[in-house]
Design a protein around this motif. Structure first.
Motif, PDB file in Angstrom:
ATOM      1  N   ILE A 216      28.889  68.651  52.970  1.00 44.27           N
ATOM      2  CA  ILE A 216      29.458  67.769  53.519  1.00 44.27           C
ATOM      3  C   ILE A 216      29.263  67.758  54.935  1.00 44.27           C
ATOM      4  CG2 ILE A 216      31.582  69.433  54.009  1.00 44.27           C
ATOM      5  CD1 ILE A 216      33.522  67.132  52.867  1.00 44.27           C
ATOM      6  N   GLY A 217      29.331  66.437  55.403  1.00 35.46           N
ATOM      7  CA  GLY A 217      29.154  66.365  57.004  1.00 35.46           C
ATOM      8  C   GLY A 217      30.021  65.006  57.329  1.00 35.46           C
ATOM      9  N   TYR A 218      29.546  64.485  58.577  1.00 35.89           N
ATOM     10  CA  TYR A 218      30.327  63.232  59.082  1.00 35.89           C
ATOM     11  C   TYR A 218      29.578  62.584  59.918  1.00 35.89           C
ATOM     12  CZ  TYR A 218      30.952  66.291  63.058  1.00 35.89           C
ATOM     13  OH  TYR A 218      30.694  67.219  64.035  1.00 35.89           O
ATOM     14  N   ILE A 219      29.458  61.250  59.970  1.00 31.44           N
ATOM     15  CA  ILE A 219      28.709  60.512  60.782  1.00 31.44           C
ATOM     16  C   ILE A 219      29.677  59.320  61.408  1.00 31.44           C
ATOM     17  CG2 ILE A 219      26.437  60.770  59.601  1.00 31.44           C
ATOM     18  CD1 ILE A 219      26.949  58.139  58.321  1.00 31.44           C
ATOM     19  N   SER A 220      29.058  58.634  62.361  1.00 34.05           N
ATOM     20  CA  SER A 220      29.560  57.525  62.810  1.00 34.05           C
ATOM     21  C   SER A 220      29.340  56.340  61.917  1.00 34.05           C
ATOM     22  CB  SER A 220      28.684  57.011  64.043  1.00 34.05           C
ATOM     23  OG  SER A 220      29.310  55.918  64.592  1.00 34.05           O
ATOM     24  N   LEU A 221      30.741  55.366  61.674  1.00 33.59           N
ATOM     25  CA  LEU A 221      30.789  54.378  60.651  1.00 33.59           C
ATOM     26  C   LEU A 221      29.535  53.433  60.866  1.00 33.59           C
ATOM     27  CD1 LEU A 221      31.877  53.305  58.077  1.00 33.59           C
ATOM     28  CD2 LEU A 221      33.590  52.001  59.753  1.00 33.59           C
ATOM     29  N   SER A 222      29.199  53.418  62.100  1.00 36.53           N
ATOM     30  CA  SER A 222      28.065  52.181  62.339  1.00 36.53           C
ATOM     31  C   SER A 222      26.770  52.674  61.733  1.00 36.53           C
ATOM     32  CB  SER A 222      28.181  51.812  63.754  1.00 36.53           C
ATOM     33  OG  SER A 222      27.789  52.845  64.509  1.00 36.53           O
TER      34      SER A 222
ATOM     35  N   ASP B 280      21.595  55.710  47.287  1.00 37.59           N
ATOM     36  CA  ASP B 280      21.676  56.576  46.046  1.00 37.59           C
ATOM     37  C   ASP B 280      21.787  58.099  46.356  1.00 37.59           C
ATOM     38  OD1 ASP B 280      19.134  56.667  46.712  1.00 37.59           O
ATOM     39  OD2 ASP B 280      18.272  56.400  44.955  1.00 37.59           O
ATOM     40  N   GLN B 281      21.701  58.561  47.782  1.00 37.90           N
ATOM     41  CA  GLN B 281      21.782  59.944  48.122  1.00 37.90           C
ATOM     42  C   GLN B 281      22.990  60.369  48.835  1.00 37.90           C
ATOM     43  OE1 GLN B 281      17.910  59.738  50.391  1.00 37.90           O
ATOM     44  NE2 GLN B 281      17.221  60.964  48.803  1.00 37.90           N
ATOM     45  N   ILE B 282      23.734  59.522  49.637  1.00 36.15           N
ATOM     46  CA  ILE B 282      24.919  59.939  50.341  1.00 36.15           C
ATOM     47  C   ILE B 282      26.028  58.868  49.807  1.00 36.15           C
ATOM     48  CG2 ILE B 282      23.771  61.352  52.094  1.00 36.15           C
ATOM     49  CD1 ILE B 282      24.461  58.613  53.778  1.00 36.15           C
ATOM     50  N   LYS B 283      27.166  59.353  50.003  1.00 38.57           N
ATOM     51  CA  LYS B 283      28.268  58.534  49.827  1.00 38.57           C
ATOM     52  C   LYS B 283      29.471  58.741  51.130  1.00 38.57           C
ATOM     53  CE  LYS B 283      30.850  60.812  46.007  1.00 38.57           C
ATOM     54  NZ  LYS B 283      31.108  60.693  44.955  1.00 38.57           N
ATOM     55  N   GLY B 284      29.936  57.834  51.429  1.00 39.73           N
ATOM     56  CA  GLY B 284      31.083  57.939  52.475  1.00 39.73           C
ATOM     57  C   GLY B 284      32.486  58.160  51.751  1.00 39.73           C
ATOM     58  N   LEU B 285      33.222  59.027  52.515  1.00 39.96           N
ATOM     59  CA  LEU B 285      34.289  59.450  51.544  1.00 39.96           C
ATOM     60  C   LEU B 285      35.596  58.619  52.045  1.00 39.96           C
ATOM     61  CD1 LEU B 285      34.501  63.489  51.679  1.00 39.96           C
ATOM     62  CD2 LEU B 285      33.768  62.197  49.759  1.00 39.96           C
ATOM     63  N   LYS B 286      36.429  58.192  51.158  1.00 44.02           N
ATOM     64  CA  LYS B 286      37.689  57.494  51.349  1.00 44.02           C
ATOM     65  C   LYS B 286      38.594  58.439  52.160  1.00 44.02           C
ATOM     66  CE  LYS B 286      38.237  54.544  47.457  1.00 44.02           C
ATOM     67  NZ  LYS B 286      39.372  54.451  46.110  1.00 44.02           N
ATOM     68  N   TYR B 287      39.158  57.928  52.985  1.00 43.05           N
ATOM     69  CA  TYR B 287      40.087  58.754  53.990  1.00 43.05           C
ATOM     70  C   TYR B 287      41.415  58.238  53.644  1.00 43.05           C
ATOM     71  CZ  TYR B 287      41.770  61.088  58.021  1.00 43.05           C
ATOM     72  OH  TYR B 287      42.351  62.146  59.102  1.00 43.05           O
ATOM     73  N   ASP B 288      42.324  59.303  53.354  1.00 41.13           N
ATOM     74  CA  ASP B 288      43.661  58.921  52.978  1.00 41.13           C
ATOM     75  C   ASP B 288      43.715  57.496  51.974  1.00 41.13           C
ATOM     76  OD1 ASP B 288      44.906  60.920  54.360  1.00 41.13           O
ATOM     77  OD2 ASP B 288      45.194  59.655  56.235  1.00 41.13           O
ATOM     78  N   GLY B 289      42.763  57.534  51.224  1.00 42.62           N
ATOM     79  CA  GLY B 289      42.784  56.401  49.965  1.00 42.62           C
ATOM     80  C   GLY B 289      42.236  55.094  50.623  1.00 42.62           C
ATOM     81  N   VAL B 290      41.685  55.099  51.858  1.00 49.31           N
ATOM     82  CA  VAL B 290      41.099  53.776  52.415  1.00 49.31           C
ATOM     83  C   VAL B 290      39.691  53.949  52.559  1.00 49.31           C
ATOM     84  CG1 VAL B 290      41.227  52.145  54.207  1.00 49.31           C
ATOM     85  CG2 VAL B 290      43.332  53.626  53.766  1.00 49.31           C
ATOM     86  N   VAL B 291      39.135  52.853  52.179  1.00 51.93           N
ATOM     87  CA  VAL B 291      37.627  52.715  51.854  1.00 51.93           C
ATOM     88  C   VAL B 291      36.957  52.550  53.493  1.00 51.93           C
ATOM     89  CG1 VAL B 291      35.350  51.457  51.402  1.00 51.93           C
ATOM     90  CG2 VAL B 291      37.693  51.848  49.761  1.00 51.93           C
TER      91      VAL B 291
ATOM     92  N   ILE C 152      30.830  62.164  54.904  1.00 53.27           N
ATOM     93  CA  ILE C 152      29.768  61.979  53.718  1.00 53.27           C
ATOM     94  C   ILE C 152      29.439  63.271  52.973  1.00 53.27           C
ATOM     95  CG2 ILE C 152      28.640  59.980  55.110  1.00 53.27           C
ATOM     96  CD1 ILE C 152      26.626  62.087  55.823  1.00 53.27           C
ATOM     97  N   VAL C 153      29.377  62.971  51.681  1.00 52.73           N
ATOM     98  CA  VAL C 153      28.796  64.182  50.934  1.00 52.73           C
ATOM     99  C   VAL C 153      27.777  63.616  50.017  1.00 52.73           C
ATOM    100  CG1 VAL C 153      31.009  65.321  50.589  1.00 52.73           C
ATOM    101  CG2 VAL C 153      30.451  63.362  49.011  1.00 52.73           C
ATOM    102  N   ASN C 154      27.192  64.266  49.568  1.00 58.49           N
ATOM    103  CA  ASN C 154      25.875  63.723  48.336  1.00 58.49           C
ATOM    104  C   ASN C 154      26.398  62.963  47.281  1.00 58.49           C
ATOM    105  OD1 ASN C 154      23.848  64.354  46.200  1.00 58.49           O
ATOM    106  ND2 ASN C 154      22.721  65.368  47.988  1.00 58.49           N
ATOM    107  N   ALA C 155      25.735  62.127  46.873  1.00 58.76           N
ATOM    108  CA  ALA C 155      25.865  61.012  46.035  1.00 58.76           C
ATOM    109  C   ALA C 155      26.169  61.609  44.400  1.00 58.76           C
ATOM    110  CB  ALA C 155      24.820  60.211  46.097  1.00 58.76           C
ATOM    111  N   LYS C 156      25.700  62.835  44.471  1.00 61.57           N
ATOM    112  CA  LYS C 156      25.888  63.730  43.015  1.00 61.57           C
ATOM    113  C   LYS C 156      27.317  64.137  43.220  1.00 61.57           C
ATOM    114  CE  LYS C 156      21.038  64.808  42.135  1.00 61.57           C
ATOM    115  NZ  LYS C 156      20.271  65.148  43.198  1.00 61.57           N
ATOM    116  N   ASN C 157      27.890  64.470  44.278  1.00 60.16           N
ATOM    117  CA  ASN C 157      29.330  64.831  44.237  1.00 60.16           C
ATOM    118  C   ASN C 157      30.587  64.169  43.985  1.00 60.16           C
ATOM    119  OD1 ASN C 157      31.700  66.539  45.202  1.00 60.16           O
ATOM    120  ND2 ASN C 157      30.492  67.171  47.088  1.00 60.16           N
ATOM    121  N   PRO C 158      31.044  64.444  42.715  1.00 54.48           N
ATOM    122  CA  PRO C 158      32.318  63.721  42.201  1.00 54.48           C
ATOM    123  C   PRO C 158      33.037  63.373  43.332  1.00 54.48           C
ATOM    124  CG  PRO C 158      32.291  65.922  41.344  1.00 54.48           C
ATOM    125  CD  PRO C 158      31.229  65.589  42.140  1.00 54.48           C
ATOM    126  N   TYR C 159      33.301  64.211  44.386  1.00 61.31           N
ATOM    127  CA  TYR C 159      34.319  63.979  45.342  1.00 61.31           C
ATOM    128  C   TYR C 159      34.225  62.737  45.944  1.00 61.31           C
ATOM    129  CZ  TYR C 159      37.392  66.013  49.298  1.00 61.31           C
ATOM    130  OH  TYR C 159      38.397  66.344  49.907  1.00 61.31           O
TER     131      TYR C 159
END
Lengths: 325, 316
Positions: free
Chosen positions: A100-106, A112-123, A294-301
């Protein structure tokens, strides 16, 4: 006899090494295949962080309420991996199903490898940042002097601030990774230049001092470089970016009349009402910086909160099963 | 005065001697210039590297300097505002280089023996060419291969053992990348050394009834020992000094030491490199201190290897 035994042992080690090496190269093609694609929730969460010179790190840990971790790794879980850039972060998390990591939204490009996590339910998206729904953000603010050091500097600073909200200025801010809202009535610099006669005065020869947050530094300098070219006179900028704490201090606070006083300064957070009582109409927001976990795309989180991120990064939660239920 | 001196000496010397003199002076000046650059570099590193311990730095309005003892034995790279520790990094560095030698040296020596003594001429020529090509590959390429493939492989191997890795960033990846890097260096120098072994010794050994394998291991390697050790010393220098390639696969661990093959690690060089471009003040100067420690470590290891060389010589 002894020597031949030694040689045999050496041979074994060499063979073992060669085998491992072969495993290293030959398995690469299949490693992303079926054998490891199943997500095992009992695995340990691997945390990734930026190094402490990063503004994104600053914003992330401020956002999740872990201010202590801005300056060093002591509060973080043991074995946290430091990466050097947003791109590096994406590569590393793409390589680690349990990372798990974090990046600047820009810089987030969903693939198909990473995905951004919703934060407090917001995309995480620019629209949600601008509407204020997405809250893992920080404002890039400016503050100018309540009383300018002299008339010329005062007028130039006003022109510089006006330049930030022109279409040209916003394009520069966006280029530097800030999120700005384009409105249909955004002026172009040409249309408002006449309101700032100081800019076309070729006799002007002055140095503007600015500084403050290191996170805003690149944006401010890029804006200043563009602004300089628009001035007929000789306008130079002298920078001293040390941190958001300087922004109020050197413009309106205790150091406003010191030798390193600033004409305009920047903070990557809002000014504190109690300790930084900025005068009316001297501050404003030039851009919003949004950070996305961000987490790996395989992660269901898929969805996270400040509390969950706080617990993951401090090591209070160590297994994915604890957040995936 | 000089003018007249030159004129008189010119009269005494004939043309050839004058041209000899000119070349002599030219080479002398070039040598002195290059040698003095080394002195300047070492002085610069030393001054910069020692200043964190003697000079004060202003951080958040307070003055700080770094504690030398804590720096040398610390187990956490950085704690705000002025606590630096590289003790665990020194241990990690030595550990990685040691493992890498265990892997690369036997492979290199066996390859050299095979190429020079066992393989038929055409094969040995091709193999030698391949080794030479390998040694000219820039280290960053090894790093890229390491990042793209070796980490993937290590991750895969680790999953067999049920061990979880940080995407393959691990001690093992570092060791493999370093081993691939220094293998051709050691092999090439070993080949040269083995080729220089006198045919008479070999024939003597064979004539006394020793088998080819016995001759290779007991006579050839013993006689080529010096050259092989020169290769190992060069290889160790390369392994210790490599930064970019291993910073891509190490995971830049912030505390330690770590001895697990599948855990993240870091070395002195990756520590210097990490965030170097974005930092100023104490955090910048401390990188030079790490550099000083790295230089001392390389010197120390060279001394140890030379001592080992003498011991091995006594045995064989």
């Amino acid at each position: 006899m002894k020597k031949t035994n030694l040689i045999k042992a050496g041979l074994l080690i060499a063979l073992g090494g060669a085998l491992v090496a072969c495993g290293g190269t030959s398995s690469s093609g299949t490693s992303t295949g079926s054998s490891v694609s199943e997500f095992d929730t009992s695995k340990t969460i691997k945390t990734y962080t930026r190094d402490r010179t990063s503004g994104t790190r600053d914003g992330f840990f401020t956002g999740i309420g872990l201010e202590d971790a801005k300056t060093d790794n002591t509060p973080l879980v043991d074995g946290v991996v430091e990466v050097s850039s947003n791109g590096d972060m994406m590569t590393k998390v793409a390589n680690d199903e349990y990372g798990i990591g974090y990046i600047s939204l820009s810089t987030l490009s969903e693939n198909d490898q990473i995905k951004g996590l919703k934060y407090d339910g917001v995309v995480p998206s620019e629209e949600n940042v601008l509407s204020g729904d997405y809250e893992l953000t920080r404002n890039f603010n400016y503050i100018k002097r309540a009383t300018p050091r002299d008339e010329i500097r005062g007028e130039l600073v006003d022109a510089y601030i006006a330049f930030m909200s022109t279409t040209e200025g916003k394009a520069i801010i966006e280029q530097e990774g800030g999120i700005v809202e384009y409105k249909s009535d955004d002026p172009t610099w040409e249309s408002i230049a006449s309101e700032y006669p100081i800019v076309s005065d070729s006799t002007v020869n002055v140095t503007i001092s600015y500084g403050g947050s290191t996170s805003v530094k690149n944006t401010a300098i890029a804006l200043a470089n563009a602004f300089k070219k628009l001035c007929a006179g000789t306008v130079s900028f002298s920078e001293n970016f040390q941190g958001s704490g300087d922004a109020y201090k050197f413009t309106q606070g205790t150091e406003k009349d010191s030798t390193s006083a600033m004409d305009i300064a920047f903070a990557s957070r809002d000014f504190k009402a109690d300790s930084e009582p900025a005068a009316a109409n001297t501050t404003g927001t030039l851009a919003i910086d949004a950070i996305v976990a961000i987490v790996n795309a395989k992660n269901p989180y898929a969805e996270t909160t400040a509390q969950a991120l706080h617990d993951i990064y401090t090591g209070a939660i160590t297994s994915w099963s604890e957040v995936l239920d | 005065m000089k003018q007249t001196n030159l004129q008189t000496s010119a009269k005494r010397l004939n043309g050839k001697k004058i041209s000899d003199m000119i070349w002599y002076r030219t080479f002398q000046i070039i040598t002195f210039l290059c040698a003095s650059v080394i002195i300047v570099i070492i002085a610069f590193i030393l001054i910069k590297g020692l200043s964190p311990f003697f000079q004060t730095y202003t951080i958040d309005g307070n003055e700080y300097r770094v504690n030398l003892g804590e720096f040398l034995i610390g187990t956490t790279w950085f704690r705000h505002p002025n606590h630096y520790g590289i003790g665990y990094i020194i241990v990690n560095t030595i550990y990685c280089v040691l493992l890498c030698l265990v892997l690369a040296v036997p492979m290199a020596i066996f390859s050299a023996l095979f190429i020079t003594r066992i393989a038929p001429k055409p094969i040995s020529k091709v193999l030698q060419l391949i080794i030479e090509l390998l040694s000219s590959i820039p280290s960053i390429i090894f790093g890229l291969v390491g990042m793209g493939y070796i980490t993937q492989g290590v991750k895969y191997v680790a999953s067999w053992f049920g061990v979880q890795t940080a995407g393959g960033l691990s001690t093992l990846s570092v060791v493999l990348v370093l081993a691939f890097m220094i293998y051709p260096t050691i092999t090439m120098l070993s080949i040269t050394a083995i080729n220089a072994v006198s045919k008479d010794i070999i024939n003597g050994s064979l004539a006394l009834g020793a088998s080819k394998t016995q001759t290779n291991f007991k006579v050839v390697l013993g006689a080529a020992k010096n050259g092989i050790f020169a290769g190992i010393i060069l290889g160790v220098g390369r392994a210790l000094g490599e930064a970019t390639a291993i910073s891509l696969v190490s995971g830049n661990r912030g505390s330690g030491p770590t001895f697990s093959l599948f855990d993240t690690t870091n070395t002195l060089t990756t520590t210097i490199l990490k965030g170097f471009q974005d930092t100023t003040g104490l955090d910048y100067d401390i990188r030079f201190s790490v550099g000083v420690v790295l230089i001392l470590l390389i010197v120390a290891i060279n001394i140890i290897l030379n001592a080992v060389k003498r011991r091995v010589g006594a045995k064989l």
